[in-house]
Design a protein around this motif. Structure first.
Motif, PDB file in Angstrom:
ATOM      1  N   GLU A   8       0.832  -1.188   0.000  1.00 60.96           N
ATOM      2  CA  GLU A   8       0.000   0.000   0.000  1.00 60.96           C
ATOM      3  C   GLU A   8       0.867   1.237   0.000  1.00 60.96           C
ATOM      4  OE1 GLU A   8      -2.660  -0.127   3.216  1.00 60.96           O
ATOM      5  OE2 GLU A   8      -3.375  -2.158   2.805  1.00 60.96           O
TER       6      GLU A   8
ATOM      7  N   CYS B  23       3.700   0.124   4.539  1.00 60.83           N
ATOM      8  CA  CYS B  23       2.745  -0.836   3.980  1.00 60.83           C
ATOM      9  C   CYS B  23       1.360  -0.709   4.629  1.00 60.83           C
ATOM     10  CB  CYS B  23       3.257  -2.253   4.159  1.00 60.83           C
ATOM     11  SG  CYS B  23       4.824  -2.559   3.319  1.00 60.83           S
ATOM     12  N   CYS B  24       1.331  -0.570   5.950  1.00 60.44           N
ATOM     13  CA  CYS B  24       0.059  -0.568   6.665  1.00 60.44           C
ATOM     14  C   CYS B  24      -0.171   0.683   7.483  1.00 60.44           C
ATOM     15  CB  CYS B  24      -0.059  -1.796   7.552  1.00 60.44           C
ATOM     16  SG  CYS B  24       1.242  -1.875   8.818  1.00 60.44           S
TER      17      CYS B  24
ATOM     18  N   ASP C 103       0.992   1.535  10.172  1.00 53.80           N
ATOM     19  CA  ASP C 103       1.044   1.343  11.622  1.00 53.80           C
ATOM     20  C   ASP C 103       2.314   1.990  12.187  1.00 53.80           C
ATOM     21  OD1 ASP C 103      -1.277  -0.020  11.545  1.00 53.80           O
ATOM     22  OD2 ASP C 103      -0.367  -2.025  11.722  1.00 53.80           O
TER      23      ASP C 103
ATOM     24  N   LYS D  97       3.248  -9.412   9.434  1.00 55.14           N
ATOM     25  CA  LYS D  97       2.144  -8.812   8.676  1.00 55.14           C
ATOM     26  C   LYS D  97       2.425  -8.677   7.184  1.00 55.14           C
ATOM     27  CE  LYS D  97       0.111  -6.302  12.530  1.00 55.14           C
ATOM     28  NZ  LYS D  97      -0.478  -5.036  12.987  1.00 55.14           N
ATOM     29  N   HIS D  98       3.656  -8.688   6.793  1.00 57.64           N
ATOM     30  CA  HIS D  98       3.966  -8.499   5.371  1.00 57.64           C
ATOM     31  C   HIS D  98       5.022  -9.520   4.951  1.00 57.64           C
ATOM     32  CE1 HIS D  98       1.835  -4.708   6.018  1.00 57.64           C
ATOM     33  NE2 HIS D  98       2.726  -4.392   6.971  1.00 57.64           N
TER      34      HIS D  98
END
Length: 634
Positions: free
Chosen positions: A2, A38-39, A41, A60-61
């Motif tokens: 993302e 990516c997220c 966070d 998570k990735h």
């Protein structure tokens, strides 16, 4: 992956691959909150620790985490995280070990520590250095620069352990060196240190492998009264302490002190008067003239005036420059050295113009200006004494033969140096006559004269050249007698006659009931054996006459050879010709080792004076003896 709405800023000064997927908000100037691209966070990561960031990708990735590991592999190898080569690790280990060893002091049982300590001990003893030097900061720093690992021992260690050990070792070597010496000579003298402690010195001189050797054996504390009896006993004790036999001592050279003369008479030792001391007394006697005494007083006052005034020294230097004279300082007289008086007079004469110029400029010192009469007297004294200046030094050496020079020097003084010339002043003639008369009288002693004649006889440069013609035959007879005595002691002949077995058997009682032994058949060798017995018996009766004839022939052959050149070393000559004259060479060993002066003892006292200084005035007598011995013999 993302895409974050806000473009994130990478971490400052970071090279880790993880920051491809993480960053910081542009408003986060302190870069405290890490954000995942990516997220989006926020990840906790303190002080740049990237472990949590990699764990976040892994959980998570997974795809991005796999990419990070692919990128991380070659990057780690490039940054040196791979295993180091064996040679590199060995080099690092060696460097670490060397660095550790450089900071570690030597063990006191190691060879290196002992070698450095021995070198420091040698330095202290040989160069007469105060032992407290080992505690000086400058000396410690010097040793640390030379060898950082060396830890120098304490002052007490050198004083109580190192110096005594070195003395014991050096003394043992000296004892081994002199124990088999057949002939030796000695010098002895008395001396008081700076602390008024009396010492008695003893030096030994001998020939080994045709080299003249000398050593200072004792500088013994001598608190007893300096009577002839006690000095004689002290000298005997010193010889006994070193295992030296009085019978092997050819001569002892001393000054003319009454107590020393009596000591040698009581010991029945041959004594040689010191040539330097005799010459000093002869010159002192000749200087009793009132004119000489006045000139000496004037010179001493002049020297004193310049010695205690820096202004006068400055003015003298300026005057020397103006008059184009050499820039030299004035010399002070030493009462016990006649040469220093001559040097003082010569320097005043040399600088007389500059001295007069400075003294005349000050009305308080004008009376010290030497008059023309004083200058004439100084010139006369200089002419009489200058030729004698070098003789004392020449006869005071320890490394070359000096005793055989005394006779030639006395002859040279008589026929040349102290002979009267028409151009000599009346004072010069008076001084020359006085000196020559004194020396001639003192060297007419029969014992001394015979000793000097024997030394001259065995010197291949002189032989009988300087022996009185009416004494040559007597000296040769003495040489023959001494050689015969020496060789008889060295190779004694037996008075016992060998007996044959036949005479022994016939002397037995035939009535004892024993059968007579069966007569054995004589072999050819038995005839030679019997003949040998007879010849041995005959040789015994004629051995003394044969030995005497052999000695006479050898001495005659030695005297018939041409004299060696005056510059030839007599010991080197004997080293080459010993095989030709083996018996006469024994006399050369006996007499050529004698020193002509007692300067060796004087030098021992000079060494003692350099050791017992104001800073070392509390040294014990035993320690003084050790330090003088080491300084002279190492």
């Amino acid at each position: 992956m993302e895409v974050h709405a806000e473009e994130l800023v990478p971490k400052k000064n970071s090279t880790s691959v993880i920051w491809k997927w993480f960053g910081f908000s542009q408003t986060d100037t302190a870069q405290t909150a890490v954000i995942c691209k990516c997220c989006n966070d926020k990840i906790r990561a303190s002080d740049g620790n990237t472990t949590n960031l990699f764990m976040h990708l892994k959980r998570k990735h997974p795809k991005e985490y796999a990419d990070s590991q692919i990128i991380k592999g070659p990057h780690a190898r490039a940054s040196g995280t791979t295993k180091q080569p064996e040679t590199t690790r060995h080099k690092q280990t060696t460097l670490t070990k060397d660095a550790f060893e450089k900071g570690t002091p030597y063990d006191r049982t190691s060879k290196r520590w002992r070698d450095v300590t021995d070198a420091v001990t040698f330095y202290l003893a040989k160069d007469m250095i105060p032992i407290k030097t080992v505690e000086n900061e400058g000396f410690k720093r010097l040793l640390k620069v030379v060898d950082p690992r060396y830890d120098i021992p304490s002052r007490k260690y050198f004083s109580s352990t190192a110096i005594p050990q070195l003395y014991s070792e050096c003394r043992r070597k000296m004892e081994n060196k002199i124990q088999n010496v057949k002939f030796f000579a000695t010098t002895a003298d008395l001396w008081s240190s700076r602390t008024s402690e009396p010492y008695l010195s003893l030096t030994i001189h001998f020939i080994h492998d045709w080299k003249l050797c000398s050593a200072c054996l004792e500088t013994t504390y001598f608190p007893q009264d300096h009577t002839g009896e006690l000095i004689g006993q002290g000298l005997r004790d010193a010889l006994e302490c070193w295992g030296l036999k009085e019978a092997n001592m050819t001569c002892m050279t001393t000054d003319s002190g009454a107590n020393m003369v009596k000591a040698l008479e009581l010991n029945s030792w041959t004594r040689l008067q010191c040539f330097g001391h005799r010459l000093h007394l002869a010159i002192e006697k000749s200087a009793k003239d009132p004119r000489v005494e006045r000139v000496t007083s004037v010179c001493k006052k002049v020297v004193s005036t310049f010695s205690f005034s820096w202004k006068k020294k400055r003015d003298l230097s300026i005057a020397q420059t103006e008059l184009k004279l050499p820039q030299k300082k004035l010399i002070t007289e030493s009462p016990t050295r006649w040469g220093s008086r001559l040097n003082m007079i010569e320097r005043v004469l040399d600088q007389e113009k500059a001295i007069s110029q400075v003294l005349k400029a000050d009305k308080k010192t004008r009376h010290l200006v030497p008059s023309w009469q004083d200058v004439d007297v100084m010139e006369s004294v200089k002419k009489a004494l200058s030729p004698l200046k070098d003789f004392t030094d020449a006869l005071s050496g320890e490394d070359y033969v000096s005793i055989s020079y005394v006779k030639p020097v006395l002859h040279l003084l008589k026929v040349n140096i102290l002979s009267l010339n028409d151009e000599d002043t009346e004072l010069t003639k008076t001084m020359k006559t006085s000196i020559l008369a004194y020396l001639t009288d003192k060297y007419q002693d029969p014992t001394t004269d015979d000793l000097l004649d024997m030394a001259s006889l065995v010197d291949p440069r002189f032989k009988t050249q300087y022996i009185d013609k009416d004494k040559i035959e007597g000296i040769q007879t003495r040489a023959l007698s001494e050689l015969e005595s020496l060789l008889t002691i060295q190779y004694p002949t037996s008075d016992q006659q060998p007996t044959s077995s036949t005479s022994t058997s016939t002397s037995q009682n035939p009535d004892e009931g024993q059968a007579p032994p069966k007569k054995a058949k004589q072999s050819l060798a038995s005839f030679f054996k019997a003949s040998g017995v007879a010849s041995a018996s005959a040789a015994t009766t004629t051995s003394s006459s044969s030995l005497k004839e052999a000695i006479e022939g050898e001495l005659k052959g030695y005297l018939s050879t041409p004299n060696a050149e005056s510059e030839v070393d007599p010991l080197e000559w004997w080293k080459v010709h010993e095989a030709n004259f083996p018996r006469v060479s024994q006399l050369a060993r006996k007499y050529l080792c004698i020193p002509a002066t007692s300067a060796p003892s004087e030098r021992a006292f000079s060494t003692g004076g350099n050791i017992v200084t104001c800073q070392r005035a509390t040294l014990k007598p035993d320690k003084v003896n050790q330090l003088v011995f080491l300084s002279k013999n190492l």
